[in-house]
Design a protein around this motif. Structure first.
Motif, short mmCIF file in Angstrom:
data_model
loop_
_atom_site.label_atom_id
_atom_site.label_comp_id
_atom_site.label_asym_id
_atom_site.label_seq_id
_atom_site.Cartn_x
_atom_site.Cartn_y
_atom_site.Cartn_z
N TRP A 63 1.44 9.94 7.27
CA TRP A 63 2.87 9.90 6.96
C TRP A 63 3.10 9.54 5.50
N ARG A 64 2.34 8.56 5.00
CA ARG A 64 2.49 8.19 3.58
C ARG A 64 2.20 9.39 2.67
N MET A 65 1.19 10.16 3.03
CA MET A 65 0.83 11.29 2.18
C MET A 65 1.89 12.40 2.26
N LEU A 66 2.52 12.55 3.41
CA LEU A 66 3.61 13.52 3.52
C LEU A 66 4.80 13.09 2.65
N VAL A 67 5.11 11.80 2.69
CA VAL A 67 6.17 11.28 1.83
C VAL A 67 5.80 11.49 0.36
N ALA A 68 4.55 11.21 0.03
CA ALA A 68 4.09 11.39 -1.35
C ALA A 68 4.20 12.84 -1.78
N LEU A 69 3.83 13.74 -0.90
CA LEU A 69 3.90 15.17 -1.21
C LEU A 69 5.32 15.58 -1.55
N ASP A 70 6.28 15.09 -0.78
CA ASP A 70 7.69 15.42 -1.03
C ASP A 70 8.16 14.84 -2.35
N VAL A 71 7.80 13.61 -2.64
CA VAL A 71 8.23 12.97 -3.88
C VAL A 71 7.62 13.68 -5.09
N ARG A 126 6.72 16.72 -5.36
CA ARG A 126 7.30 18.06 -5.53
C ARG A 126 8.71 18.01 -6.09
N HIS A 127 9.47 16.97 -5.75
CA HIS A 127 10.90 17.04 -6.01
C HIS A 127 11.48 15.93 -6.87
N GLU A 128 10.80 14.80 -7.01
CA GLU A 128 11.44 13.67 -7.70
C GLU A 128 10.86 13.38 -9.07
N GLY A 129 9.69 13.92 -9.39
CA GLY A 129 9.14 13.72 -10.72
C GLY A 129 8.52 12.37 -10.98
N ALA A 130 8.27 11.58 -9.92
CA ALA A 130 7.63 10.28 -10.13
C ALA A 130 6.19 10.47 -10.59
N SER A 131 5.71 9.52 -11.37
CA SER A 131 4.31 9.58 -11.79
C SER A 131 3.42 9.17 -10.61
N VAL A 132 2.15 9.52 -10.70
CA VAL A 132 1.22 9.17 -9.63
C VAL A 132 1.10 7.65 -9.51
N ARG A 156 -7.93 13.28 0.28
CA ARG A 156 -8.61 13.35 1.58
C ARG A 156 -7.68 13.97 2.64
N VAL A 157 -6.41 13.61 2.62
CA VAL A 157 -5.48 14.06 3.65
C VAL A 157 -4.88 15.42 3.32
N VAL A 158 -4.43 15.60 2.07
CA VAL A 158 -3.70 16.81 1.68
C VAL A 158 -4.65 17.94 1.27
N GLY A 159 -5.78 17.58 0.67
CA GLY A 159 -6.75 18.61 0.28
C GLY A 159 -6.77 18.92 -1.20
N VAL A 160 -5.77 18.44 -1.94
CA VAL A 160 -5.75 18.59 -3.40
C VAL A 160 -5.33 17.25 -3.99
N SER A 161 -5.51 17.10 -5.29
CA SER A 161 -5.15 15.84 -5.94
C SER A 161 -3.63 15.75 -6.12
N PRO A 162 -3.08 14.53 -6.19
CA PRO A 162 -1.64 14.40 -6.46
C PRO A 162 -1.25 15.00 -7.80
N GLY A 163 -2.14 14.92 -8.79
CA GLY A 163 -1.84 15.52 -10.08
C GLY A 163 -1.66 17.02 -9.99
N VAL A 191 -0.52 18.71 -7.41
CA VAL A 191 0.79 18.97 -6.81
C VAL A 191 1.88 18.77 -7.85
N LYS A 192 1.79 17.71 -8.62
CA LYS A 192 2.82 17.41 -9.62
C LYS A 192 2.89 18.51 -10.67
N ARG A 193 1.73 19.00 -11.10
CA ARG A 193 1.71 20.06 -12.12
C ARG A 193 2.25 21.37 -11.57
N SER A 194 2.01 21.65 -10.31
CA SER A 194 2.39 22.94 -9.73
C SER A 194 3.84 22.98 -9.26
#
Length: 318
Positions: free
Chosen positions: A262-270, A272-278, A299-306, A308-311
């Motif tokens: 659940w935390r990683m799903l929340v992180a994924l949304d943020v 993608r849409h809020e511009g917060a730093s890692v 581990r959960v999402v399959g790619v790094s948070p960076g 996702v943020k760049r894409s």
């Protein structure tokens, strides 16, 4: 002292069904007619019959006959067919002539000149990745028919307003149709949740459970807290072992695995849409270091948070 939570965990879960309209279409069809709609990943198709009738066919599901006032949802974005009779040719909708009112709204006219059918159709994408927890358990087709309940009357009133707007598209009519259509999508899902026995099993059944539903709501509302099996059990006045066993039985995965996911799903949304730093996001979700958060995310999402943020919103993950 126990943490307050929403009295209806299922209603809170529906909060995550905020949507972005991908495409809307008013179809004016005359028999014989048919069309094949493409698969659209992470989208939900909806069809509203405002006049006439049609047959909806989704592979692996029983065909449904839709009549005026009916609403049908194809929740998993699968390709499917609409036609006036089961054996009518159904060419790809992309090859049929459209008059575009805007880049997201079109009028389609198609058919052989016989009996008329009019539809309002569309595809919507769920903005919040946590909506997948709900959408994934929906059936291939949700068919909402007119009925006598107050909620059904409200739905039918909305359908009539959409039909009126679609029949004479006035200034602002596109916005009215798209907003009302989005509301009807949520109403259609709510109708299925309230009336279908299969909505009382799995993750949905867990949300309805008095104790486990409360635990899920605590995790959904406060993913940043340092949850453990013991702390969640204490919130529910359950023993640690009884809580752990019941959570796994109803939800289908252990409690701490669910918390991390659940935390990683929340992180994924943020991301993608809020511009917060890692680093900011790691702190918001209760991680002591950016590195620990990044390891868990990959581990959960399959790619790094960076990545996702760049894409941005367009990156397909999960």
């Amino acid at each position: 002292m126990k943490t307050d939570v929403a009295p209806d965990p299922l209603a809170e879960a529906l909060h995550f069904l905020r949507m972005t309209g991908t495409f809307y279409c008013r179809s004016e069809l005359t028999a014989p007619w048919g069309m094949t709609l493409p698969a659209m990943a992470d989208c939900l198709w909806f069809h509203i019959v405002t006049a006439g009738r049609c047959v909806l066919e989704v592979d692996g599901a029983e065909p449904r006959t839709l009549l005026p006032g009916d609403l049908a949802l194809v929740p998993h974005g699968e390709g499917h067919r609409l036609r006036d009779v089961p054996d009518a040719p159904a060419p790809a909708i992309e090859g049929l002539p459209h008059d575009y009112v805007s880049d997201r709204y079109a009028v389609l006219r198609h058919g052989g000149g016989g009996a008329e059918t009019t539809l309002v159709c569309g595809a919507v994408r769920f903005d919040h990745p946590t909506a997948r927890s709900l959408v994934d358990v929906l059936p291939k087709i949700i068919h909402v028919e007119p009925a006598g309940s107050p909620q059904a009357e409200w739905t039918q009133s909305t359908l009539r307003l959409i039909a009126a707007e679609a029949g004479a598209l006035r200034p602002g009519g596109e916005a009215v149709i798209t907003r009302l259509s989005d509301i009807l999508v949520v109403q259609g899902i709510r109708s299925w949740l309230e009336h279908d026995p299969s909505a009382r099993t799995g993750w949905l059944g867990a949300l309805r459970d008095k104790q486990i539903g409360r635990a899920l709501t605590l995790v959904h509302r406060h993913p940043e807290r340092g949850w453990t099996v013991a702390s969640l059990a204490a919130e529910l006045a359950m023993s640690r072992s009884a809580f752990a066993a019941r959570f796994t039985e109803l939800v289908g995965e252990p409690a701490m695995q669910y918390v991390t996911r659940w935390r990683m799903l929340v992180a994924l949304d943020v991301l993608r849409h809020e511009g917060a730093s890692v680093a900011e996001l790691a702190g918001r979700l209760g991680y002591q270091s950016e590195a620990a958060f990044s390891r868990a995310f990959k581990r959960v999402v399959g790619v790094s948070p960076g990545a996702v943020k760049r894409s941005g919103p367009g990156l397909a993950t999960w």
